[in-house]
Write a protein that holds these residues in place. Structure first.
Motif, PDB file in Angstrom:
ATOM      1  N   ILE A   1      26.930  61.610  65.004  1.00 13.10           N
ATOM      2  CA  ILE A   1      25.737  61.686  64.193  1.00 13.10           C
ATOM      3  C   ILE A   1      25.630  60.413  63.378  1.00 13.10           C
ATOM      4  O   ILE A   1      26.610  59.973  62.797  1.00 13.10           O
ATOM      5  N   CYS A   2      24.462  59.819  63.323  1.00  8.42           N
ATOM      6  CA  CYS A   2      24.207  58.680  62.452  1.00  8.42           C
ATOM      7  C   CYS A   2      23.005  59.030  61.584  1.00  8.42           C
ATOM      8  O   CYS A   2      21.929  59.283  62.098  1.00  8.42           O
ATOM      9  N   GLN A   3      23.220  59.063  60.276  1.00  5.69           N
ATOM     10  CA  GLN A   3      22.128  59.327  59.347  1.00  5.69           C
ATOM     11  C   GLN A   3      21.680  58.006  58.748  1.00  5.69           C
ATOM     12  O   GLN A   3      22.504  57.180  58.359  1.00  5.69           O
ATOM     13  N   VAL A   4      20.378  57.794  58.679  1.00  7.07           N
ATOM     14  CA  VAL A   4      19.793  56.552  58.180  1.00  7.07           C
ATOM     15  C   VAL A   4      18.997  56.858  56.915  1.00  7.07           C
ATOM     16  O   VAL A   4      18.114  57.719  56.930  1.00  7.07           O
ATOM     17  N   VAL A   5      19.327  56.154  55.804  1.00  8.79           N
ATOM     18  CA  VAL A   5      18.668  56.394  54.527  1.00  8.79           C
ATOM     19  C   VAL A   5      18.298  55.045  53.914  1.00  8.79           C
ATOM     20  O   VAL A   5      19.155  54.170  53.781  1.00  8.79           O
ATOM     21  N   GLY A   6      17.030  54.866  53.543  1.00 11.11           N
ATOM     22  CA  GLY A   6      16.614  53.646  52.850  1.00 11.11           C
ATOM     23  C   GLY A   6      17.121  53.661  51.417  1.00 11.11           C
ATOM     24  O   GLY A   6      16.996  54.670  50.729  1.00 11.11           O
ATOM     25  N   ILE A   7      17.729  52.550  50.964  1.00 14.92           N
ATOM     26  CA  ILE A   7      18.293  52.477  49.611  1.00 14.92           C
ATOM     27  C   ILE A   7      18.019  51.109  48.997  1.00 14.92           C
ATOM     28  O   ILE A   7      17.582  50.181  49.677  1.00 14.92           O
ATOM     29  N   THR A   8      18.321  50.995  47.713  1.00 14.73           N
ATOM     30  CA  THR A   8      18.377  49.707  47.040  1.00 14.73           C
ATOM     31  C   THR A   8      19.846  49.421  46.777  1.00 14.73           C
ATOM     32  O   THR A   8      20.538  50.237  46.158  1.00 14.73           O
ATOM     33  N   PHE A   9      20.326  48.303  47.272  1.00 15.20           N
ATOM     34  CA  PHE A   9      21.739  47.939  47.144  1.00 15.20           C
ATOM     35  C   PHE A   9      21.821  46.615  46.401  1.00 15.20           C
ATOM     36  O   PHE A   9      21.376  45.584  46.911  1.00 15.20           O
ATOM     37  N   GLU A  10      22.343  46.656  45.177  1.00 11.15           N
ATOM     38  CA  GLU A  10      22.461  45.460  44.344  1.00 11.15           C
ATOM     39  C   GLU A  10      21.123  44.721  44.230  1.00 11.15           C
ATOM     40  O   GLU A  10      21.044  43.504  44.360  1.00 11.15           O
ATOM     41  N   GLY A  11      20.042  45.494  44.044  1.00 11.17           N
ATOM     42  CA  GLY A  11      18.715  44.930  43.864  1.00 11.17           C
ATOM     43  C   GLY A  11      18.019  44.482  45.136  1.00 11.17           C
ATOM     44  O   GLY A  11      16.935  43.908  45.084  1.00 11.17           O
ATOM     45  N   ARG A  12      18.608  44.755  46.283  1.00  7.95           N
ATOM     46  CA  ARG A  12      18.016  44.355  47.569  1.00  7.95           C
ATOM     47  C   ARG A  12      17.705  45.583  48.411  1.00  7.95           C
ATOM     48  O   ARG A  12      18.373  46.601  48.302  1.00  7.95           O
ATOM     49  N   LYS A  13      16.686  45.472  49.268  1.00  6.08           N
ATOM     50  CA  LYS A  13      16.366  46.559  50.192  1.00  6.08           C
ATOM     51  C   LYS A  13      17.496  46.700  51.202  1.00  6.08           C
ATOM     52  O   LYS A  13      17.955  45.716  51.784  1.00  6.08           O
ATOM     53  N   GLY A  14      17.894  47.938  51.418  1.00  9.00           N
ATOM     54  CA  GLY A  14      18.951  48.177  52.382  1.00  9.00           C
ATOM     55  C   GLY A  14      18.752  49.481  53.108  1.00  9.00           C
ATOM     56  O   GLY A  14      17.903  50.303  52.744  1.00  9.00           O
ATOM     57  N   VAL A  15      19.534  49.662  54.138  1.00  6.89           N
ATOM     58  CA  VAL A  15      19.550  50.894  54.908  1.00  6.89           C
ATOM     59  C   VAL A  15      20.996  51.372  54.957  1.00  6.89           C
ATOM     60  O   VAL A  15      21.874  50.658  55.434  1.00  6.89           O
ATOM     61  N   LEU A  16      21.243  52.561  54.406  1.00  8.57           N
ATOM     62  CA  LEU A  16      22.568  53.156  54.441  1.00  8.57           C
ATOM     63  C   LEU A  16      22.720  53.903  55.751  1.00  8.57           C
ATOM     64  O   LEU A  16      21.886  54.751  56.085  1.00  8.57           O
ATOM     65  N   LEU A  17      23.762  53.588  56.491  1.00  4.35           N
ATOM     66  CA  LEU A  17      24.055  54.259  57.751  1.00  4.35           C
ATOM     67  C   LEU A  17      25.329  55.076  57.570  1.00  4.35           C
ATOM     68  O   LEU A  17      26.398  54.522  57.313  1.00  4.35           O
ATOM     69  N   ASN A  18      25.217  56.395  57.645  1.00  5.70           N
ATOM     70  CA  ASN A  18      26.365  57.299  57.588  1.00  5.70           C
ATOM     71  C   ASN A  18      26.711  57.717  59.007  1.00  5.70           C
ATOM     72  O   ASN A  18      25.845  58.210  59.737  1.00  5.70           O
ATOM     73  N   PHE A  19      27.964  57.552  59.385  1.00 11.54           N
ATOM     74  CA  PHE A  19      28.402  57.935  60.726  1.00 11.54           C
ATOM     75  C   PHE A  19      29.379  59.092  60.624  1.00 11.54           C
ATOM     76  O   PHE A  19      30.363  59.025  59.901  1.00 11.54           O
TER      77      PHE A  19
END
Length: 66
Positions: A1-19
């Motif tokens: 399973i890979c979950q994809v979540v849009g986040i802000t990481f240290e003030g930058r746009k990011g995508v968190l990928l949980n495996f």
């Protein structure tokens, strides 16, 4: 399973990928609708942040189970 979540990481746009392993998963059919936070699952569970603008990965984390 890979979950994809849009986040802000240290003030930058990011995508968190949980495996997460799918074979012995306890998740129900609606796991796609909930943020998954893994604790004490062992190193089979891991996550990383993809920084879209920079096209790089950062914040690699393994749940070591302790």
């Amino acid at each position: 399973i890979c979950q994809v979540v849009g986040i802000t990481f240290e003030g930058r746009k990011g995508v968190l990928l949980n495996f997460l392993p799918a074979a012995k998963s306890r998740f129900t059919g609606n796991w796609q609708e909930h943020y998954i936070k893994v604790r004490d699952g062992g190193p089979r569970y891991w996550s990383v942040v993809y920084l879209e603008d920079e096209r790089t990965f950062t914040g690699l984390r393994f749940d070591l189970g302790y």
